[in-house]
Design a protein around this motif. Sequence first.
Motif, PDB file in Angstrom:
ATOM      1  N   GLY A  51       0.819  -1.207   0.000  1.00 44.42           N
ATOM      2  CA  GLY A  51       0.000   0.000   0.000  1.00 44.42           C
ATOM      3  C   GLY A  51       0.852   1.254   0.000  1.00 44.42           C
ATOM      4  N   ARG A  52       0.291   2.325   0.502  1.00 34.94           N
ATOM      5  CA  ARG A  52       1.003   3.599   0.565  1.00 34.94           C
ATOM      6  C   ARG A  52       1.792   3.684   1.863  1.00 34.94           C
ATOM      7  NH1 ARG A  52      -2.868   8.240  -0.561  1.00 34.94           N
ATOM      8  NH2 ARG A  52      -2.366   7.622  -2.716  1.00 34.94           N
ATOM      9  N   VAL A  53       3.006   4.215   1.766  1.00 32.50           N
ATOM     10  CA  VAL A  53       3.878   4.357   2.934  1.00 32.50           C
ATOM     11  C   VAL A  53       4.159   5.837   3.169  1.00 32.50           C
ATOM     12  CG1 VAL A  53       6.134   3.816   3.940  1.00 32.50           C
ATOM     13  CG2 VAL A  53       4.942   2.102   2.543  1.00 32.50           C
ATOM     14  N   GLY A  54       3.973   6.281   4.408  1.00 34.62           N
ATOM     15  CA  GLY A  54       4.309   7.643   4.790  1.00 34.62           C
ATOM     16  C   GLY A  54       5.597   7.647   5.592  1.00 34.62           C
ATOM     17  N   VAL A  55       6.551   8.470   5.200  1.00 38.22           N
ATOM     18  CA  VAL A  55       7.839   8.561   5.890  1.00 38.22           C
ATOM     19  C   VAL A  55       7.941   9.940   6.538  1.00 38.22           C
ATOM     20  CG1 VAL A  55      10.343   8.441   5.677  1.00 38.22           C
ATOM     21  CG2 VAL A  55       8.905   6.976   4.243  1.00 38.22           C
ATOM     22  N   VAL A  56       8.014   9.968   7.855  1.00 36.60           N
ATOM     23  CA  VAL A  56       8.080  11.215   8.613  1.00 36.60           C
ATOM     24  C   VAL A  56       9.524  11.438   9.046  1.00 36.60           C
ATOM     25  CG1 VAL A  56       7.169  12.523  10.559  1.00 36.60           C
ATOM     26  CG2 VAL A  56       5.735  10.788   9.431  1.00 36.60           C
ATOM     27  N   GLY A  57      10.198  12.360   8.408  1.00 39.45           N
ATOM     28  CA  GLY A  57      11.612  12.607   8.680  1.00 39.45           C
ATOM     29  C   GLY A  57      12.455  12.138   7.517  1.00 39.45           C
ATOM     30  N   LEU A  58      13.225  13.061   6.932  1.00 41.76           N
ATOM     31  CA  LEU A  58      13.980  12.742   5.721  1.00 41.76           C
ATOM     32  C   LEU A  58      15.476  12.960   5.919  1.00 41.76           C
ATOM     33  CD1 LEU A  58      11.536  14.217   3.070  1.00 41.76           C
ATOM     34  CD2 LEU A  58      12.201  11.808   3.305  1.00 41.76           C
ATOM     35  N   GLY A  59      15.978  12.456   7.031  1.00 43.35           N
ATOM     36  CA  GLY A  59      17.415  12.456   7.253  1.00 43.35           C
ATOM     37  C   GLY A  59      18.078  11.313   6.509  1.00 43.35           C
ATOM     38  N   LEU A  60      19.206  10.854   7.014  1.00 35.69           N
ATOM     39  CA  LEU A  60      19.954   9.786   6.351  1.00 35.69           C
ATOM     40  C   LEU A  60      19.092   8.541   6.138  1.00 35.69           C
ATOM     41  CD1 LEU A  60      22.650   8.510   5.363  1.00 35.69           C
ATOM     42  CD2 LEU A  60      23.011   7.786   7.735  1.00 35.69           C
ATOM     43  N   VAL A  61      18.461   8.053   7.213  1.00 36.39           N
ATOM     44  CA  VAL A  61      17.699   6.810   7.114  1.00 36.39           C
ATOM     45  C   VAL A  61      16.334   7.046   6.469  1.00 36.39           C
ATOM     46  CG1 VAL A  61      16.665   4.920   8.414  1.00 36.39           C
ATOM     47  CG2 VAL A  61      18.917   5.785   9.057  1.00 36.39           C
TER      48      VAL A  61
ATOM     49  N   VAL B 155       4.804   6.399  -2.106  1.00 36.11           N
ATOM     50  CA  VAL B 155       5.419   6.989  -0.916  1.00 36.11           C
ATOM     51  C   VAL B 155       5.059   8.462  -0.828  1.00 36.11           C
ATOM     52  CG1 VAL B 155       7.580   7.473   0.303  1.00 36.11           C
ATOM     53  CG2 VAL B 155       7.375   5.405  -1.072  1.00 36.11           C
ATOM     54  N   VAL B 156       4.702   8.898   0.372  1.00 30.20           N
ATOM     55  CA  VAL B 156       4.567  10.314   0.665  1.00 30.20           C
ATOM     56  C   VAL B 156       5.424  10.592   1.891  1.00 30.20           C
ATOM     57  CG1 VAL B 156       2.482   9.920   2.040  1.00 30.20           C
ATOM     58  CG2 VAL B 156       2.993  12.218   1.179  1.00 30.20           C
ATOM     59  N   ALA B 157       6.169  11.678   1.875  1.00 36.00           N
ATOM     60  CA  ALA B 157       7.114  11.950   2.950  1.00 36.00           C
ATOM     61  C   ALA B 157       6.967  13.391   3.423  1.00 36.00           C
ATOM     62  CB  ALA B 157       8.547  11.695   2.476  1.00 36.00           C
ATOM     63  N   THR B 158       7.567  13.680   4.561  1.00 37.37           N
ATOM     64  CA  THR B 158       7.623  15.059   5.038  1.00 37.37           C
ATOM     65  C   THR B 158       8.807  15.216   5.970  1.00 37.37           C
ATOM     66  OG1 THR B 158       6.315  16.897   5.934  1.00 37.37           O
ATOM     67  CG2 THR B 158       6.184  14.803   7.113  1.00 37.37           C
ATOM     68  N   ASP B 159       9.164  16.463   6.227  1.00 37.37           N
ATOM     69  CA  ASP B 159      10.254  16.792   7.145  1.00 37.37           C
ATOM     70  C   ASP B 159       9.967  18.177   7.703  1.00 37.37           C
ATOM     71  OD1 ASP B 159      13.292  15.697   7.704  1.00 37.37           O
ATOM     72  OD2 ASP B 159      13.178  17.881   7.827  1.00 37.37           O
ATOM     73  N   VAL B 160      10.450  18.456   8.900  1.00 39.97           N
ATOM     74  CA  VAL B 160      10.188  19.769   9.502  1.00 39.97           C
ATOM     75  C   VAL B 160      10.993  20.880   8.841  1.00 39.97           C
ATOM     76  CG1 VAL B 160       9.520  18.821  11.740  1.00 39.97           C
ATOM     77  CG2 VAL B 160      11.930  19.363  11.288  1.00 39.97           C
ATOM     78  N   ALA B 161      12.070  20.527   8.139  1.00 42.57           N
ATOM     79  CA  ALA B 161      12.945  21.537   7.539  1.00 42.57           C
ATOM     80  C   ALA B 161      12.511  21.839   6.107  1.00 42.57           C
ATOM     81  CB  ALA B 161      14.391  21.066   7.549  1.00 42.57           C
TER      82      ALA B 161
END
Length: 348
Positions: free
Chosen positions: A14-24, A39-45
């Motif tokens: 299914g769809r995966v959400g990634v919270v935080g886009l640092g190294l890992v 994939v949908v992602a986000t980061d605070v920066a």
Amino acid sequence: MSGTDGPVAAHPVGRVGVVGLGLVGGSLARLLAERGVDVVATDVAPATREAARAAGLTVADDLAGLCAARPDVVVLAVPLRAVRATASALRDLLAAAGCWDPTVTDVGSVKGQVRAAMTDAGLGERYVGGHPMAGTEHSGFEASSRGLLDGAPWAVTVAAPVHGTGDTAGGTDPRRLAQVLGLITGPLEGTAAVLTDDRHDESAALVSHVPHVLATQLLNAVAGAPVRDVALGLAAGSFRDGTRVARTDPARTEAMVAANAAWVAPALRKVVRDLELVVAALETNAPLHGFFHAADDVREGGNAPVAAVDQVPLEGDWPAVLLERCAAGGVVRHVTAAAAEVTFPRAR
């Protein structure tokens, strides 16, 4: 551990959400996207979000935007110090979202602390712990790559049942466990050792957290030595390899080690005792054969080929069976609707 009467249905990624886009987190999002996962992602920066968009990823402006996409699995890839606040924010968004029912996992290097945060936020029944055993001394999205987690070994942690009472309340949902195992062994092409939080944290202390402390001390010893400049000029492979992880962000290392203090401290005490014996032997011209040969079986074993394969049916209390198999050194390599394939590096 909660069981099921019949086979567990296969879970599509299914769809995966990634919270935080640092190294890992960045590496995870890149690899999943390359493998065709939604994939949908986000980061605070803001700068990180723009860099991720430029890399071709679908990026939401914030956690609320990511939740609006209703991913089937939400992966928290934020620093350990931010897990509690992020879990609380996710809880509030879930409460407002109605029928959305995602599984929540993470990539943190300490599992007991993360599970406590998830439980306190009311996310414990959704949570399956995750920790990819891969990394570099670098950090940030710019250091991420799709290759970092491709085929990587993972630890997957589950809540321990209440033994002797017949009460499985609080145990990990088998369907959510199957979903996370399918993600790791499917598009990520990795392996998964299914462990309790304590067994993970004790093991991670030995193979990750204590090595970070020792590498930092080695770097500190040279940095404070009168012959510092000469020593650094002479340093070659052994020093480079021995201090590689000490060259990462020291604040991140400090947070990791402190979060696992209950297991790191006793492991370090044993290291100190062993080194004191080495010092005493050197000062008295005593033999050191025992120290240098204590790990011969590990040294000679190397990366042993797969010697045994088990098929664990996904029925009954199968998570407990996986705990037992993985405690004996097995890892999950493949998951179908009917069974998990567990392999062992040496004959059982």
